[in-house]
Design a protein around this motif. Structure first.
Motif, PDB file in Angstrom:
ATOM      1  N   ALA A 173       0.624  -1.332  -0.068  1.00 44.90           N
ATOM      2  CA  ALA A 173       0.067   0.429   0.047  1.00 44.90           C
ATOM      3  C   ALA A 173       1.338   1.529  -0.288  1.00 44.90           C
ATOM      4  N   GLN A 174       2.216   1.017   0.317  1.00 45.43           N
ATOM      5  CA  GLN A 174       3.186   2.720  -0.015  1.00 45.43           C
ATOM      6  C   GLN A 174       3.998   2.267  -0.885  1.00 45.43           C
ATOM      7  N   ALA A 175       3.724   1.503  -1.723  1.00 46.09           N
ATOM      8  CA  ALA A 175       3.913   1.515  -3.143  1.00 46.09           C
ATOM      9  C   ALA A 175       3.880   2.008  -3.814  1.00 46.09           C
ATOM     10  N   ASP A 176       2.331   1.769  -4.197  1.00 46.75           N
ATOM     11  CA  ASP A 176       0.905   1.618  -4.741  1.00 46.75           C
ATOM     12  C   ASP A 176      -0.413   1.549  -4.448  1.00 46.75           C
ATOM     13  N   ALA A 177      -1.616   2.224  -4.915  1.00 49.45           N
ATOM     14  CA  ALA A 177      -2.650   1.420  -4.459  1.00 49.45           C
ATOM     15  C   ALA A 177      -3.716   0.756  -5.203  1.00 49.45           C
ATOM     16  N   ALA A 178      -3.010  -0.494  -5.966  1.00 50.21           N
ATOM     17  CA  ALA A 178      -3.350  -1.428  -6.791  1.00 50.21           C
ATOM     18  C   ALA A 178      -3.541  -2.703  -5.208  1.00 50.21           C
ATOM     19  N   GLU A 249       9.217  -3.265  -0.512  1.00 54.48           N
ATOM     20  CA  GLU A 249      10.861  -3.540   0.599  1.00 54.48           C
ATOM     21  C   GLU A 249      10.983  -3.122   1.629  1.00 54.48           C
ATOM     22  N   ARG A 250      11.000  -1.843   1.864  1.00 48.08           N
ATOM     23  CA  ARG A 250      11.470  -0.221   2.607  1.00 48.08           C
ATOM     24  C   ARG A 250      10.729  -0.708   3.324  1.00 48.08           C
ATOM     25  N   THR A 254      10.470  -1.907   8.464  1.00 40.66           N
ATOM     26  CA  THR A 254       9.990  -1.767   9.400  1.00 40.66           C
ATOM     27  C   THR A 254       9.295  -3.154  10.946  1.00 40.66           C
ATOM     28  N   HIS A 255       9.322  -3.710   9.822  1.00 46.64           N
ATOM     29  CA  HIS A 255       8.947  -4.508  10.527  1.00 46.64           C
ATOM     30  C   HIS A 255       9.919  -5.986  11.166  1.00 46.64           C
TER      31      HIS A 255
END
Length: 301
Positions: A173-178, A249-250, A254-255
């Motif tokens: 979800a941080q990369a795109d809306a798809a 990936e970035r 964080t997890h």
């Protein structure tokens, strides 16, 4: 009618391609299968005064491990191994050739869970491990199961819940809306669907497992080996580019814990019984039966 969420052709293609890699990658699936098979011991309770099942459906049988277990447990029963992917069925059939020739092997049947080619009232048990997350209309499928089961027939299935792969969903979800990860039905939704389809005495279990990976790419590789790739009808029509994948990936990093990158799997299991002939059924919005979901036992293990 429910909106089309999944591309059934893509589901079939993905599982067909994974036939050689599935068993090695399916550790979580095997754990869920073992737990579900344990529930069948309930049928051996003398207080139930039930005859051994004569016809059992293993829906979404994959490489056939559950079908083989069911055949060993009830050697006189007819086991129907059903899967959408023909190569999976062919693999299961080859594995069955090592059986005792005096015990009939499971019968393979290539079919869609949404349109089972089975006559009404012909099954004693429907068993399905981690298959129903690939259908958008759970209640509609359960209606079909209820019709195929004999009165007081047993339905036993597992599916993924909404906490499954929440880390991966959030990362993309941080990369795109798809959409990249399916939206799964929760325990309340499973209970609602069972009641609305006319099943009685439903019991729902919830298990949560966490697996760990060195990198997000390793999780993605495992999903591909399982055939559990993105089959959403609204998925991006082109490949996820390197740039978007790097952003995901970035975000996933964080997890990270000392054990690696975690992936959560919420497994919902359900047991219910088909009604007697003439029992009121709620279909098409007609409230012939009203049972609050709060009254359905939900066990968290």
């Amino acid at each position: 009618m429910s909106a089309v969420l999944f591309d059934a052709k893509q589901v079939r293609r993905a599982f067909s391609r994974s036939v050689q890699t599935y068993d090695a990658a399916a550790q979580l699936q095997k754990l869920a299968e073992a737990r579900l098979l344990e529930s069948l011991e309930y049928l051996d309770d003398p207080a139930l005064e039930r005859k051994p099942p004569q016809r059992i459906l293993d829906l979404g049988c994959g490489t056939g491990s559950a079908s083989r277990f069911l055949q060993k447990r009830w050697p006189k029963a007819e086991i129907l191994s059903v899967d959408l992917a023909l190569p999976m069925l062919q693999h299961a059939r080859r594995a069955a050739k090592t059986w005792n020739p005096f015990v009939q092997a499971p019968r393979p049947l290539c079919a869609d869970a949404r349109r089972l080619p089975l006559a009404e009232g012909t099954l004693d048990v429907i068993f399905s491990n981690l298959c129903l997350q690939w259908v958008e209309d759970l209640e509609g499928v359960l209606n079909g199961f209820r019709r195929a089961l004999k009165p007081q027939g047993l339905l036993l299935f597992s599916t993924f819940g909404p906490e499954t792969l929440w880390e991966l969903r959030g990362a993309f979800a941080q990369a795109d809306a798809a959409p990249h990860v399916s939206a799964f039905v929760d325990t309340a939704g499973v209970g609602d669907a069972l009641v609305n389809a006319g099943f009685f005495q439903p019991v729902v279990d919830r298990d949560e497992e966490v697996t760990h990976y060195p990198a997000m790419a390793d999780l993605m590789r495992e999903l591909r080996d399982l055939g559990a790739t993105n089959a959403l009808a609204a998925r991006r029509s082109t490949l996820t580019g390197r740039g978007r994948f790097a952003v995901a990936e970035r975000a996933y990093e964080t997890h990270r814990t000392g054990a690696g990158l975690p992936a959560t799997w919420e497994v919902i299991s359900a047991m219910a019984w088909a009604p007697e002939p003439g029992a009121p059924i709620r279909e098409g919005g007609a409230d012939l039966v009203s049972v609050p979901v709060a009254s359905i036992p939900i066990r968290r293990r």
